[in-house]
Enzyme design. Structure first.
Site, short mmCIF file in Angstrom:
data_model
loop_
_atom_site.label_atom_id
_atom_site.label_comp_id
_atom_site.label_asym_id
_atom_site.label_seq_id
_atom_site.Cartn_x
_atom_site.Cartn_y
_atom_site.Cartn_z
N GLU A 210 0.86 -1.34 -0.23
CA GLU A 210 -0.10 0.12 0.18
C GLU A 210 0.81 1.11 0.10
OE1 GLU A 210 -2.97 0.10 -0.32
OE2 GLU A 210 -3.99 -2.51 0.07
N ASP A 355 -4.49 -10.00 -7.98
CA ASP A 355 -4.56 -8.59 -9.27
C ASP A 355 -3.77 -8.00 -10.19
OD1 ASP A 355 -4.33 -7.89 -6.87
OD2 ASP A 355 -6.18 -6.54 -7.30
N GLU A 459 -18.44 -6.32 -2.52
CA GLU A 459 -17.28 -6.70 -2.77
C GLU A 459 -16.74 -8.51 -3.06
OE1 GLU A 459 -12.79 -6.40 -1.09
OE2 GLU A 459 -14.71 -4.96 -2.38
N GLU A 478 -12.09 -0.09 -10.14
CA GLU A 478 -11.35 -1.20 -11.35
C GLU A 478 -12.81 -1.19 -12.14
OE1 GLU A 478 -9.14 -2.32 -7.55
OE2 GLU A 478 -11.66 -1.51 -7.92
N THR A 564 -0.95 0.58 -10.62
CA THR A 564 -1.80 0.21 -10.46
C THR A 564 -2.81 0.79 -9.20
OG1 THR A 564 -3.56 -1.50 -8.99
CG2 THR A 564 -1.07 -0.74 -8.11
#
Length: 629
Positions: A210, A355, A459, A478, A564
């Site tokens: 993160e 992902d 989710e 996304e 990302t």
């Protein structure tokens, strides 16, 4: 005649009761949706497809269960009787080509301007309230109109503490969005605030992944944009700017390096304390995406400053994960032990935990031109198509279900559960970058159908039960990202209508007093008091760019990719060159010439300006690196 009336009345009552239950539990159809392509479905019931002796029936149907029912942990969903007819929820959305043409074949310029303005206003409503009520804390609580920082009273609260580091996260994450919106004045003010007020010398334990994608990536992106001599966004030079954002990025990256120490595989620890290094109670398990999605940011940093260390450790982690893939399927799991290399989580899918690993294999190749990255991505994509994809072979023709990518056991390809998560909605965008546009169109339609039904993406969504498994939606980007990339690839007005629908849904369901709130429940639209930083850095950015055809990003001769976290970086020849001469620069008096990329002793980008002992950090890495390429 009386008994006939009674029977008819009972039947009508039963139908009404069934409809009421259906609607109350959120299982009813969403009306008025059309696909840009006409699907024909033959999925009329869901059942376990087993033959008489228990052997798996080899088909591509979504409904196929390939897990062993003797494993109670694998069977996460209740069995639905073969006698229970249940149409695919997508069948509710079938309409003819004429209806599609009427609704989606055009998007007026005036409406495009209106939507662009709505996206801009959405960003500023969140950003201005963050600056007013929350800065310098990390996030805005948009319902209470106050700031949020790390949960110091509960260090185990990783939902908060993995992301928040007491370093003005939302401001840093939003830097390049300000420039995308053309607000150079506020971009300059924000950059100065970051330089003057943010420090990483904090007793904060954060997730390496993160901190990398949200903080390091944004600092690097903003620095590149500020110093780009081609001026794609006009003359945005900041007076007296002296590469401070790059210095800060280097400082943060150095503080993340201890995650790569004392790990026998080269796969990093998931968390570090920015001041003290890896916590003594740190776990030895990490997810594939967390450990394998550092290469873009670390690689760019290495190539900007001429120091191979950061790219090297990130690339070493990717290779280590890649070498642990299954010999049978070519798939990776989602959780690994960094000391033993054993897979703790054997689920292979496209969502949480995996992902961005796939995303960064392709984007690293685009940026750095390393053929090995392309070979890994191509092999991974082939394994995904072979073992995760269900549905008919051609996405828009033939019999059978439309495509869906499921979660399987990495070693045998058998389905492990019947849910997908919202993070998987990034994959159509990645397929666009890979040139597989037709499959991207079909998969995007699947996620958009779910959005149409609930006004958000839950989710987790159970494709067997056709209902959410986990009901919250934290304003994730996304689906918007894939919508934007598909529009850039096809210029089909349908995707502008999708973006308008998403924008209006967010405005209706998530807007609160001081920003936009996480949806706690996608059916009843109850809310949680949190606005994560990616809402401004990604969701709003992609929505704005979708409707802003004349944005400098689209008009520039330079080509860009998005990290990302949605930060923009140019596809630049300088990132395809390695300026370092030695692999491990250890001299304390050796510095980097940012213009030429060569080390010299006079540049003010000196290793001494950092509080951490860089020489000892680099030297400790050598024991792990010797003999590895």
């Amino acid at each position: 005649m009386q008994w006939r009336s009674i029977v008819v009345g009972l039947l009508v009552l039963r139908v009404l009761l069934n409809c009421a239950v259906w609607l109350v539990f959120g299982l009813g159809p969403s009306w008025g949706f059309d696909f840009p392509i006409k699907f024909t479905f033959n999925l009329h019931k869901i059942e376990l497809l087993k033959d008489g002796d228990g052997a798996t029936v080899k088909t591509n149907a979504w409904s196929q269960h390939m897990y062993d029912n003797r494993n109670p942990q694998a069977n996460t969903c209740s069995k639905i009787s073969g006698n229970s007819p249940k149409k695919s929820y997508l069948s509710f959305f079938q309409e003819g080509r004429d209806e599609y043409e009427r609704k989606y074949s055009s998007f007026p310029d005036a409406l495009k301007v209106k939507m662009r303005g709505m996206a801009r206003d959405m960003f500023y409503f969140g950003y201005d309230n963050y600056m007013k009520f929350a800065f310098p804390e990390d996030e805005l609580n948009p319902i209470a109109c106050e700031g949020r920082g790390p949960d110091v009273l509960n260090p185990s609260n990783i939902n908060i503490n993995d992301v928040l580091g007491n370093y003005s996260l939302t401001l840093i994450d939003a830097l390049d969005t300000l420039l995308i919106l053309g607000n150079v004045t506020e971009f300059h003010r924000a950059v100065r605030l970051v330089i003057e007020t943010v420090s990483f010398d904090k007793d904060s334990t954060v997730q390496v992944f993160e901190a990398n994608i949200r903080i390091l990536g944004s600092l690097i992106s903003a620095h590149i944009l500020l110093t780009d001599p081609r001026n794609p966004f006009g003359d945005i030079a900041l007076k007296d700017y002296d590469n401070e954002l790059l210095h800060m990025a280097h400082d943060l990256a150095v503080r993340l390096l201890p995650a790569f120490e004392n790990t026998s595989t080269g796969i990093p620890y998931p968390r570090v304390n920015l001041k003290k290094g890896v916590p003594p109670d740190s776990i030895n398990e990490t997810c594939t995406a967390g450990a394998g999605s550092l290469l873009v940011e670390f690689g760019i940093l290495s190539r900007l400053i001429g120091d191979s260390t950061f790219e090297w450790v990130a690339r070493r982690a990717v290779k280590a994960l890649w070498n642990l893939r299954s010999n049978e399927t070519g798939l990776l799991g989602n959780v690994v032990n960094i000391q033993t290399g054993q897979w703790v989580g054997r689920q292979s899918g496209l969502g949480a935990g995996m992902d961005s690993f796939y995303e960064y294999l392709l984007k690293s190749y685009i940026l750095f031109g390393e053929k090995e990255d392309n070979r890994m991505f191509s092999a991974a994509y082939e394994s995904i198509q072979s073992h995760l994809r269900r549905g008919r072979e051609a996405c828009n023709e033939g019999e059978g279900d439309p495509p869906l990518y499921v979660n399987v056991n990495m070693f045998n390809g058998q389905i492990m559960n019947t849910w997908i998560d919202s993070l998987q909605a990034f994959f159509p965008g990645l397929q666009v970058l890979n040139g597989d546009v037709e499959n991207a169109i079909c998969l995007h339609a699947f996620y958009y159908a779910i959005w149409k039904r609930f006004g958000a993406l839950p989710e987790r969504y159970n494709w067997q039960l056709q209902a959410p498994d986990i009901l919250f939606y934290p304003l994730r980007p996304e689906l918007v990202e894939s919508t934007y990339l598909l529009y850039q690839a096809t210029k089909n007005p349908f995707y502008l209508h999708v973006g308008m629908d998403i924008l209006e849904s967010l405005e209706k369901n998530a807007k609160v007093r001081c920003g936009y709130a996480t949806l706690h429940h996608v059916v009843d639209k109850s809310k949680e008091d949190r606005m994560e930083s990616f809402f401004l850095s990604e969701t709003c950015k992609y929505l704005y760019l979708l409707f802003d055809e004349d944005n400098p990003l689209h008009k520039s001769e330079s080509k860009y990719i998005f990290t990302t976290e949605g930060h923009i970086v140019p596809v630049d020849q300088r990132f395809r060159e390695k300026s370092w001469e030695d692999q491990f620069p250890c001299e304390e008096n050796m510095t980097i010439d940012l213009e030429s990329g060569h080390r010299n002793k006079n540049d003010l980008f000196s290793f001494r300006r950092y509080s951490l002992p860089l020489k000892s950090i680099y030297m400790r890495q050598i024991d792990h690196m010797v003999g590895l390429s």
